[in-house]
Design an enzyme around this catalytic site. Sequence first.
Site, PDB file in Angstrom:
ATOM      1  N   LYS A  78     -35.504 -82.616 -26.841  1.00  0.00           N
ATOM      2  CA  LYS A  78     -36.579 -82.517 -25.868  1.00  0.00           C
ATOM      3  C   LYS A  78     -37.830 -83.105 -26.655  1.00  0.00           C
ATOM      4  O   LYS A  78     -37.682 -83.357 -28.204  1.00  0.00           O
ATOM      5  CB  LYS A  78     -36.799 -80.962 -25.684  1.00  0.00           C
ATOM      6  CG  LYS A  78     -37.682 -80.547 -24.737  1.00  0.00           C
ATOM      7  CD  LYS A  78     -36.930 -80.191 -23.475  1.00  0.00           C
ATOM      8  CE  LYS A  78     -37.831 -79.658 -22.247  1.00  0.00           C
ATOM      9  NZ  LYS A  78     -36.954 -79.359 -21.087  1.00  0.00           N
ATOM     10  N   GLY A 178     -41.083 -66.820  -7.208  1.00  0.00           N
ATOM     11  CA  GLY A 178     -41.339 -68.231  -7.072  1.00  0.00           C
ATOM     12  C   GLY A 178     -40.816 -68.979  -6.113  1.00  0.00           C
ATOM     13  O   GLY A 178     -39.435 -69.325  -6.061  1.00  0.00           O
ATOM     14  N   GLY A 180     -41.265 -72.397  -5.451  1.00  0.00           N
ATOM     15  CA  GLY A 180     -41.662 -73.599  -5.964  1.00  0.00           C
ATOM     16  C   GLY A 180     -40.745 -74.596  -5.520  1.00  0.00           C
ATOM     17  O   GLY A 180     -40.005 -74.142  -4.411  1.00  0.00           O
ATOM     18  N   LYS A 181     -40.673 -75.734  -6.118  1.00  0.00           N
ATOM     19  CA  LYS A 181     -39.689 -76.729  -5.639  1.00  0.00           C
ATOM     20  C   LYS A 181     -38.116 -76.050  -5.651  1.00  0.00           C
ATOM     21  O   LYS A 181     -37.432 -76.284  -4.679  1.00  0.00           O
ATOM     22  CB  LYS A 181     -39.567 -77.721  -6.580  1.00  0.00           C
ATOM     23  CG  LYS A 181     -40.913 -78.535  -6.823  1.00  0.00           C
ATOM     24  CD  LYS A 181     -40.955 -79.764  -7.631  1.00  0.00           C
ATOM     25  CE  LYS A 181     -40.999 -79.399  -8.975  1.00  0.00           C
ATOM     26  NZ  LYS A 181     -42.147 -78.768  -9.581  1.00  0.00           N
ATOM     27  N   VAL A 182     -37.481 -75.308  -6.742  1.00  0.00           N
ATOM     28  CA  VAL A 182     -36.294 -74.932  -6.864  1.00  0.00           C
ATOM     29  C   VAL A 182     -36.330 -73.592  -5.786  1.00  0.00           C
ATOM     30  O   VAL A 182     -35.341 -73.591  -4.924  1.00  0.00           O
ATOM     31  CB  VAL A 182     -35.894 -74.527  -8.177  1.00  0.00           C
ATOM     32  CG1 VAL A 182     -34.570 -73.871  -8.180  1.00  0.00           C
ATOM     33  CG2 VAL A 182     -36.258 -75.609  -9.306  1.00  0.00           C
ATOM     34  N   GLY A 183     -37.228 -72.681  -5.862  1.00  0.00           N
ATOM     35  CA  GLY A 183     -37.251 -71.502  -5.146  1.00  0.00           C
ATOM     36  C   GLY A 183     -37.209 -71.862  -3.439  1.00  0.00           C
ATOM     37  O   GLY A 183     -36.084 -71.032  -2.648  1.00  0.00           O
TER      38      GLY A 183
HETATM   39  N1  LIG Z   1     -36.888 -78.452 -11.066  1.00  0.00           N
HETATM   40  C1  LIG Z   1     -35.812 -78.354 -11.979  1.00  0.00           C
HETATM   41  O1  LIG Z   1     -35.030 -79.150 -11.780  1.00  0.00           O
HETATM   42  C2  LIG Z   1     -35.643 -77.182 -12.731  1.00  0.00           C
HETATM   43  C3  LIG Z   1     -34.505 -77.334 -13.555  1.00  0.00           C
HETATM   44  C4  LIG Z   1     -34.047 -76.233 -14.326  1.00  0.00           C
HETATM   45  C5  LIG Z   1     -35.015 -75.219 -14.709  1.00  0.00           C
HETATM   46  N2  LIG Z   1     -36.140 -75.190 -14.103  1.00  0.00           N
HETATM   47  C6  LIG Z   1     -36.995 -73.860 -13.999  1.00  0.00           C
HETATM   48  O2  LIG Z   1     -36.904 -73.073 -12.898  1.00  0.00           O
HETATM   49  C7  LIG Z   1     -38.377 -72.665 -12.638  1.00  0.00           C
HETATM   50  C8  LIG Z   1     -39.159 -73.191 -11.375  1.00  0.00           C
HETATM   51  O3  LIG Z   1     -39.039 -74.498 -11.319  1.00  0.00           O
HETATM   52  P1  LIG Z   1     -39.436 -75.310 -10.031  1.00  0.00           P
HETATM   53  O4  LIG Z   1     -39.358 -76.852 -10.679  1.00  0.00           O
HETATM   54  O5  LIG Z   1     -39.530 -74.807  -8.867  1.00  0.00           O
HETATM   55  O6  LIG Z   1     -41.296 -75.163 -10.670  1.00  0.00           O
HETATM   56  P2  LIG Z   1     -42.570 -75.133  -9.616  1.00  0.00           P
HETATM   57  O7  LIG Z   1     -43.815 -75.267 -10.541  1.00  0.00           O
HETATM   58  O8  LIG Z   1     -42.389 -75.928  -8.422  1.00  0.00           O
HETATM   59  O9  LIG Z   1     -42.229 -73.694  -8.999  1.00  0.00           O
HETATM   60  C9  LIG Z   1     -42.735 -72.534  -9.609  1.00  0.00           C
HETATM   61  C10 LIG Z   1     -43.292 -71.502  -8.682  1.00  0.00           C
HETATM   62  O10 LIG Z   1     -43.576 -70.364  -9.121  1.00  0.00           O
HETATM   63  C11 LIG Z   1     -44.974 -69.673  -8.839  1.00  0.00           C
HETATM   64  N3  LIG Z   1     -45.280 -68.697  -9.889  1.00  0.00           N
HETATM   65  C12 LIG Z   1     -45.736 -68.997 -11.088  1.00  0.00           C
HETATM   66  N4  LIG Z   1     -46.161 -67.821 -11.734  1.00  0.00           N
HETATM   67  C13 LIG Z   1     -45.790 -66.893 -10.854  1.00  0.00           C
HETATM   68  C14 LIG Z   1     -45.890 -65.492 -10.828  1.00  0.00           C
HETATM   69  N5  LIG Z   1     -46.378 -64.817 -11.807  1.00  0.00           N
HETATM   70  N6  LIG Z   1     -45.280 -64.787  -9.830  1.00  0.00           N
HETATM   71  C15 LIG Z   1     -44.710 -65.430  -8.851  1.00  0.00           C
HETATM   72  N7  LIG Z   1     -44.782 -66.937  -8.663  1.00  0.00           N
HETATM   73  C16 LIG Z   1     -45.243 -67.510  -9.801  1.00  0.00           C
HETATM   74  C17 LIG Z   1     -45.905 -70.932  -8.918  1.00  0.00           C
HETATM   75  O11 LIG Z   1     -46.636 -70.794  -8.013  1.00  0.00           O
HETATM   76  C18 LIG Z   1     -44.663 -72.160  -8.147  1.00  0.00           C
HETATM   77  O12 LIG Z   1     -44.864 -71.974  -6.732  1.00  0.00           O
HETATM   78  C19 LIG Z   1     -39.056 -72.898 -13.835  1.00  0.00           C
HETATM   79  O13 LIG Z   1     -39.026 -72.054 -14.965  1.00  0.00           O
HETATM   80  C20 LIG Z   1     -38.439 -74.327 -14.575  1.00  0.00           C
HETATM   81  O14 LIG Z   1     -38.721 -74.474 -15.763  1.00  0.00           O
HETATM   82  C21 LIG Z   1     -36.522 -76.097 -12.956  1.00  0.00           C
END
Ligand SMILES: NC(=O)c1ccc[n+]([C@@H]2O[C@H](COP(=O)([O-])OP(=O)(O)OC[C@H]3O[C@@H](n4cnc5c(N)ncnc54)[C@H](O)[C@@H]3O)[C@@H](O)[C@H]2O)c1
Length: 354
Positions: A78, A178, A180-183
């Site tokens: 990393k 959450g 976000g993208k994954v959720g």
């Molecule tokens: N994107 C990937 O490919 C990937 C891969 C492995 C792990 N992850 C992990 O998965 C998680 C989500 O990733 P993502 O890409 O969707 O990120 P993202 O930033 O698109 O989404 C995260 C979401 O969480 C929300 N959030 C932040 N703090 C919060 C809180 N206290 N309460 C409620 N919601 C809150 C944000 O507003 C955002 O909508 C992260 O921890 C990331 O490290 C992502």
Amino acid sequence: MGVFASDTGHEQVVYCQDKQSGLRAIIGIYSTALGPALGGTRFYPYASEADALHDVLELSRGMAYKNAMAGLDLGGGKAVIWGDPEKIKTEALLRAYGRMVQSLGGRYYTACDVGTYVQDMDVIARETKFVTGRSLEHGGAGDSSILTAWGVFQGMRAAAEHLWGSPSLAGRRVGVAGLGKVGRYLTGHLLEDGASVVATDVSEKALAWARQAHPEVDLVADTAALVASEMDVYAPCALGGALDDDTVPALSAKIVAGAANNQLAHPGIEKLLEDRGILYAPDYVVNAGGVIQVADEIEGFNFERAKLRATRIYDTTRELLELAAAEGVPPAVAADRMAERRMAEVGRLRTIRL
Ligand SMILES: NC(=O)c1ccc[n+]([C@@H]2O[C@H](COP(=O)([O-])OP(=O)(O)OC[C@H]3O[C@@H](n4cnc5c(N)ncnc54)[C@H](O)[C@@H]3O)[C@@H](O)[C@H]2O)c1
């Protein structure tokens, strides 16, 4: 703090500096036992160099375990770039960083992480071939959250099968913290499978998306309200440390499976979960779909092949949960054991001289 390479057993930790462009980066390679180290670049305004070092050491170690459990022929690494990406990210800085990655001759492949995006990888790729997470136009895998969500869904199905005898989530209530993208992708898979979803997010934009795309999703005020609500499965998809001493006792869910990295706030939480009869599908096992997606670029990206590989997170999670039950240890402990075993057994093969 107090984490140093000498304590953690990292193979290589490289400090990179280019004063003119303002680049200050640290690349951490935990292990190349299974192949070149792959892991993203986090661009973040750390309070101190010690904080940046701490993060890169922890994250690169985590990638070694994640890549090993994902069945990839890749080690764990990393990188962190220390600074505010909003203020200092320039073409020159990213290209200087690309040259640092290139100088490692393929021992480390980079990718996106917090603060770095597909477009940044395209810039970095002008100086190094050891980069993944590129845009579709450049033969890259694009948005890794697609297969991350797919893999989390598969891991959740495996946990359901282990606990309830059927992988189907139909009729179950899943709490997604959450959107976000994954959720968002995960919510889609769950609804399609017949689950009901209760969710929260701190971003008004994310909530607006839910109201518009899926009015059937129940939205609650915050994570505390979500954790306190009735649900069968809890899916942390926001930040790390989601499972702590306050959250675990409050959970009604019988399964935890989500995308967030480093969900266990501190060692011992895995035991607390087990004592409460909550089945925890370890974060780095179920969220490996993203790294599987970008790793596929090394062979020339093929979405269907990558998706098949991410689908196997179902089998890996099942195997791991069975091992944990057989050995009488929490799943998080069993996952570490499985990853360490693969690194040792497969890594050793290189001692057979060719
Ligand atoms: N994107 C990937 O490919 C990937 C891969 C492995 C792990 N992850 C992990 O998965 C998680 C989500 O990733 P993502 O890409 O969707 O990120 P993202 O930033 O698109 O989404 C995260 C979401 O969480 C929300 N959030 C932040 N703090 C919060 C809180 N206290 N309460 C409620 N919601 C809150 C944000 O507003 C955002 O909508 C992260 O921890 C990331 O490290 C992502």
